[in-house]
Write a protein that holds these residues in place. Structure first.
Motif, PDB file in Angstrom:
ATOM      1  N   ALA A  65       0.841  -1.191   0.000  1.00  0.00           N
ATOM      2  CA  ALA A  65       0.000   0.000   0.000  1.00  0.00           C
ATOM      3  C   ALA A  65       0.880   1.246   0.000  1.00  0.00           C
ATOM      4  CB  ALA A  65      -0.920   0.012   1.222  1.00  0.00           C
ATOM      5  N   THR A  66       0.224   2.392  -0.144  1.00  0.00           N
ATOM      6  CA  THR A  66       0.903   3.675  -0.011  1.00  0.00           C
ATOM      7  C   THR A  66       0.731   4.136   1.435  1.00  0.00           C
ATOM      8  OG1 THR A  66       0.500   4.221  -2.323  1.00  0.00           O
ATOM      9  CG2 THR A  66       1.005   6.058  -0.847  1.00  0.00           C
ATOM     10  N   TYR A  67       1.819   4.573   2.044  1.00  0.00           N
ATOM     11  CA  TYR A  67       1.822   4.957   3.455  1.00  0.00           C
ATOM     12  C   TYR A  67       2.409   6.353   3.643  1.00  0.00           C
ATOM     13  CZ  TYR A  67       1.059   0.013   4.466  1.00  0.00           C
ATOM     14  OH  TYR A  67       0.555  -1.263   4.516  1.00  0.00           O
ATOM     15  N   HIS A  68       1.897   7.047   4.656  1.00  0.00           N
ATOM     16  CA  HIS A  68       2.537   8.264   5.147  1.00  0.00           C
ATOM     17  C   HIS A  68       3.330   7.828   6.371  1.00  0.00           C
ATOM     18  CE1 HIS A  68       2.282  12.157   7.619  1.00  0.00           C
ATOM     19  NE2 HIS A  68       3.302  12.249   6.793  1.00  0.00           N
ATOM     20  N   VAL A  69       4.642   7.994   6.318  1.00  0.00           N
ATOM     21  CA  VAL A  69       5.527   7.576   7.405  1.00  0.00           C
ATOM     22  C   VAL A  69       6.174   8.819   7.997  1.00  0.00           C
ATOM     23  CG1 VAL A  69       7.527   6.173   8.038  1.00  0.00           C
ATOM     24  CG2 VAL A  69       5.999   5.416   6.202  1.00  0.00           C
ATOM     25  N   LYS A  70       6.126   8.911   9.319  1.00  0.00           N
ATOM     26  CA  LYS A  70       6.699  10.064  10.017  1.00  0.00           C
ATOM     27  C   LYS A  70       7.452   9.565  11.246  1.00  0.00           C
ATOM     28  CE  LYS A  70       5.237  14.205  12.538  1.00  0.00           C
ATOM     29  NZ  LYS A  70       4.068  15.003  12.925  1.00  0.00           N
ATOM     30  N   VAL A  71       8.692   9.988  11.384  1.00  0.00           N
ATOM     31  CA  VAL A  71       9.487   9.691  12.574  1.00  0.00           C
ATOM     32  C   VAL A  71       9.844  11.012  13.237  1.00  0.00           C
ATOM     33  CG1 VAL A  71      11.675   8.778  13.437  1.00  0.00           C
ATOM     34  CG2 VAL A  71      10.438   7.545  11.680  1.00  0.00           C
ATOM     35  N   TYR A  85       5.160   4.193  -1.481  1.00  0.00           N
ATOM     36  CA  TYR A  85       4.554   2.880  -1.702  1.00  0.00           C
ATOM     37  C   TYR A  85       5.475   1.849  -1.068  1.00  0.00           C
ATOM     38  CZ  TYR A  85       2.838  -1.352  -3.836  1.00  0.00           C
ATOM     39  OH  TYR A  85       2.339  -2.604  -4.022  1.00  0.00           O
ATOM     40  N   VAL A  86       4.888   0.953  -0.274  1.00  0.00           N
ATOM     41  CA  VAL A  86       5.655  -0.108   0.380  1.00  0.00           C
ATOM     42  C   VAL A  86       5.038  -1.439  -0.018  1.00  0.00           C
ATOM     43  CG1 VAL A  86       6.445  -1.060   2.573  1.00  0.00           C
ATOM     44  CG2 VAL A  86       6.181   1.413   2.327  1.00  0.00           C
ATOM     45  N   ALA A  87       5.835  -2.294  -0.611  1.00  0.00           N
ATOM     46  CA  ALA A  87       5.353  -3.618  -1.009  1.00  0.00           C
ATOM     47  C   ALA A  87       5.354  -4.552   0.202  1.00  0.00           C
ATOM     48  CB  ALA A  87       6.254  -4.193  -2.095  1.00  0.00           C
ATOM     49  N   SER A  88       4.419  -5.485   0.220  1.00  0.00           N
ATOM     50  CA  SER A  88       4.348  -6.483   1.290  1.00  0.00           C
ATOM     51  C   SER A  88       5.703  -7.185   1.422  1.00  0.00           C
ATOM     52  CB  SER A  88       3.261  -7.507   0.963  1.00  0.00           C
ATOM     53  OG  SER A  88       3.225  -8.511   1.951  1.00  0.00           O
ATOM     54  N   GLY A  89       6.169  -7.351   2.641  1.00  0.00           N
ATOM     55  CA  GLY A  89       7.458  -7.990   2.896  1.00  0.00           C
ATOM     56  C   GLY A  89       8.620  -7.017   2.955  1.00  0.00           C
ATOM     57  N   SER A  90       8.384  -5.760   2.591  1.00  0.00           N
ATOM     58  CA  SER A  90       9.439  -4.747   2.640  1.00  0.00           C
ATOM     59  C   SER A  90       9.656  -4.283   4.069  1.00  0.00           C
ATOM     60  CB  SER A  90       9.071  -3.543   1.781  1.00  0.00           C
ATOM     61  OG  SER A  90       8.965  -3.909   0.438  1.00  0.00           O
ATOM     62  N   THR A  91      10.843  -3.777   4.348  1.00  0.00           N
ATOM     63  CA  THR A  91      11.151  -3.270   5.686  1.00  0.00           C
ATOM     64  C   THR A  91      11.344  -1.758   5.648  1.00  0.00           C
ATOM     65  OG1 THR A  91      13.527  -3.657   5.403  1.00  0.00           O
ATOM     66  CG2 THR A  91      12.220  -5.420   6.425  1.00  0.00           C
ATOM     67  N   LEU A  92      11.017  -1.164   6.764  1.00  0.00           N
ATOM     68  CA  LEU A  92      11.122   0.275   6.947  1.00  0.00           C
ATOM     69  C   LEU A  92      11.856   0.518   8.260  1.00  0.00           C
ATOM     70  CD1 LEU A  92       9.999   2.970   5.719  1.00  0.00           C
ATOM     71  CD2 LEU A  92       8.096   2.695   7.294  1.00  0.00           C
ATOM     72  N   SER A  93      12.755   1.496   8.278  1.00  0.00           N
ATOM     73  CA  SER A  93      13.461   1.833   9.514  1.00  0.00           C
ATOM     74  C   SER A  93      13.830   3.313   9.493  1.00  0.00           C
ATOM     75  CB  SER A  93      14.718   0.973   9.683  1.00  0.00           C
ATOM     76  OG  SER A  93      15.617   1.176   8.607  1.00  0.00           O
ATOM     77  N   ALA A  94      14.329   3.798  10.624  1.00  0.00           N
ATOM     78  CA  ALA A  94      14.752   5.195  10.754  1.00  0.00           C
ATOM     79  C   ALA A  94      16.144   5.225  11.370  1.00  0.00           C
ATOM     80  CB  ALA A  94      13.774   5.968  11.627  1.00  0.00           C
ATOM     81  N   ALA A 138      11.807   8.850  20.649  1.00  0.00           N
ATOM     82  CA  ALA A 138      11.525   8.700  19.211  1.00  0.00           C
ATOM     83  C   ALA A 138      10.157   8.036  19.049  1.00  0.00           C
ATOM     84  CB  ALA A 138      12.601   7.868  18.533  1.00  0.00           C
ATOM     85  N   LYS A 139       9.411   8.526  18.062  1.00  0.00           N
ATOM     86  CA  LYS A 139       8.094   7.965  17.752  1.00  0.00           C
ATOM     87  C   LYS A 139       8.019   7.766  16.250  1.00  0.00           C
ATOM     88  CE  LYS A 139       6.588  11.596  19.609  1.00  0.00           C
ATOM     89  NZ  LYS A 139       6.171  12.779  20.237  1.00  0.00           N
ATOM     90  N   ILE A 140       7.374   6.675  15.834  1.00  0.00           N
ATOM     91  CA  ILE A 140       7.160   6.436  14.415  1.00  0.00           C
ATOM     92  C   ILE A 140       5.664   6.271  14.173  1.00  0.00           C
ATOM     93  CG2 ILE A 140       7.550   3.943  14.614  1.00  0.00           C
ATOM     94  CD1 ILE A 140       8.841   4.130  11.757  1.00  0.00           C
ATOM     95  N   PHE A 141       5.189   6.921  13.128  1.00  0.00           N
ATOM     96  CA  PHE A 141       3.792   6.840  12.723  1.00  0.00           C
ATOM     97  C   PHE A 141       3.764   6.303  11.297  1.00  0.00           C
ATOM     98  CE2 PHE A 141       4.399  10.335  15.656  1.00  0.00           C
ATOM     99  CZ  PHE A 141       3.431  10.111  16.617  1.00  0.00           C
ATOM    100  N   ILE A 142       3.025   5.225  11.078  1.00  0.00           N
ATOM    101  CA  ILE A 142       2.899   4.646   9.744  1.00  0.00           C
ATOM    102  C   ILE A 142       1.406   4.551   9.448  1.00  0.00           C
ATOM    103  CG2 ILE A 142       3.457   2.698   8.255  1.00  0.00           C
ATOM    104  CD1 ILE A 142       5.676   1.953  10.292  1.00  0.00           C
ATOM    105  N   ASN A 143       0.929   5.383   8.567  1.00  0.00           N
ATOM    106  CA  ASN A 143      -0.501   5.445   8.259  1.00  0.00           C
ATOM    107  C   ASN A 143      -0.748   5.103   6.791  1.00  0.00           C
ATOM    108  OD1 ASN A 143      -1.444   6.497  10.849  1.00  0.00           O
ATOM    109  ND2 ASN A 143      -0.237   8.287  10.285  1.00  0.00           N
ATOM    110  N   LYS A 144      -1.657   4.172   6.557  1.00  0.00           N
ATOM    111  CA  LYS A 144      -2.043   3.823   5.191  1.00  0.00           C
ATOM    112  C   LYS A 144      -2.828   4.991   4.599  1.00  0.00           C
ATOM    113  CE  LYS A 144      -4.462   0.205   2.667  1.00  0.00           C
ATOM    114  NZ  LYS A 144      -5.783   0.738   2.391  1.00  0.00           N
ATOM    115  N   VAL A 145      -2.439   5.400   3.385  1.00  0.00           N
ATOM    116  CA  VAL A 145      -3.083   6.529   2.722  1.00  0.00           C
ATOM    117  C   VAL A 145      -4.236   6.034   1.876  1.00  0.00           C
ATOM    118  CG1 VAL A 145      -2.746   8.424   1.096  1.00  0.00           C
ATOM    119  CG2 VAL A 145      -0.926   7.787   2.648  1.00  0.00           C
TER     120      VAL A 145
END
Length: 134
Positions: free
Chosen positions: A36-42, A92-101, A127-134
């Motif tokens: 899905a497409t995500y809004h990511v904020k750290v 856009y993040v594909a299933s199985g992908s990793t995200l980090s800061a 530190a806070k991370i917000f990952i919201n599906k757009v």
């Protein structure tokens, strides 16, 4: 910061609502289970201890690649004056992908420090991370 000018992973010790994502506590790696497409904020509260003016920065990684436009920095002139640095992106993040800061600084005189809510003794995470599906 243990080594100047070297990116270091931000670690997260708690999870809130992480629907469609998995995260092992005390790591910084989040794995997507939904393409899905995500809004990511750290948001990271960083302070400089002794020394002269220096810079700290944060960024997001998708896999091992820096997310374009997520790099954010602040130059500190004062010691022990925490500043919130925010890195964010819509991607856009594909299933199985990793995200980090990650965070880095020009000297080892920096640390991520818990934030204090103004007018309250409540201590907030450093530190806070917000990952919201757009």
């Amino acid at each position: 910061i243990s080594v100047a000018n070297t990116w270091q992973e931000l670690l997260f010790e708690r999870n809130q609502d992480i629907g469609n994502w998995t995260h092992t506590l005390n790591t910084g790696i989040f794995s997507s289970s939904l393409s899905a497409t995500y809004h990511v904020k750290v948001s990271t509260n960083i302070q400089k201890t002794p020394g002269t003016s220096a810079t700290a920065a944060t960024r997001l990684l998708l896999g091992s690649n820096e997310v374009t436009g997520s790099y954010s920095s602040y130059t500190y002139a004062s010691n022990n004056a925490p500043q919130e640095i925010v890195s964010e992106a819509i991607l856009y993040v594909a299933s199985g992908s990793t995200l980090s800061a990650q965070m880095a600084a020009t000297t080892t005189n920096f640390n991520a420090t818990p934030a204090v809510s103004v007018g309250s003794p409540t201590t907030l995470p450093s530190a806070k991370i917000f990952i919201n599906k757009v």
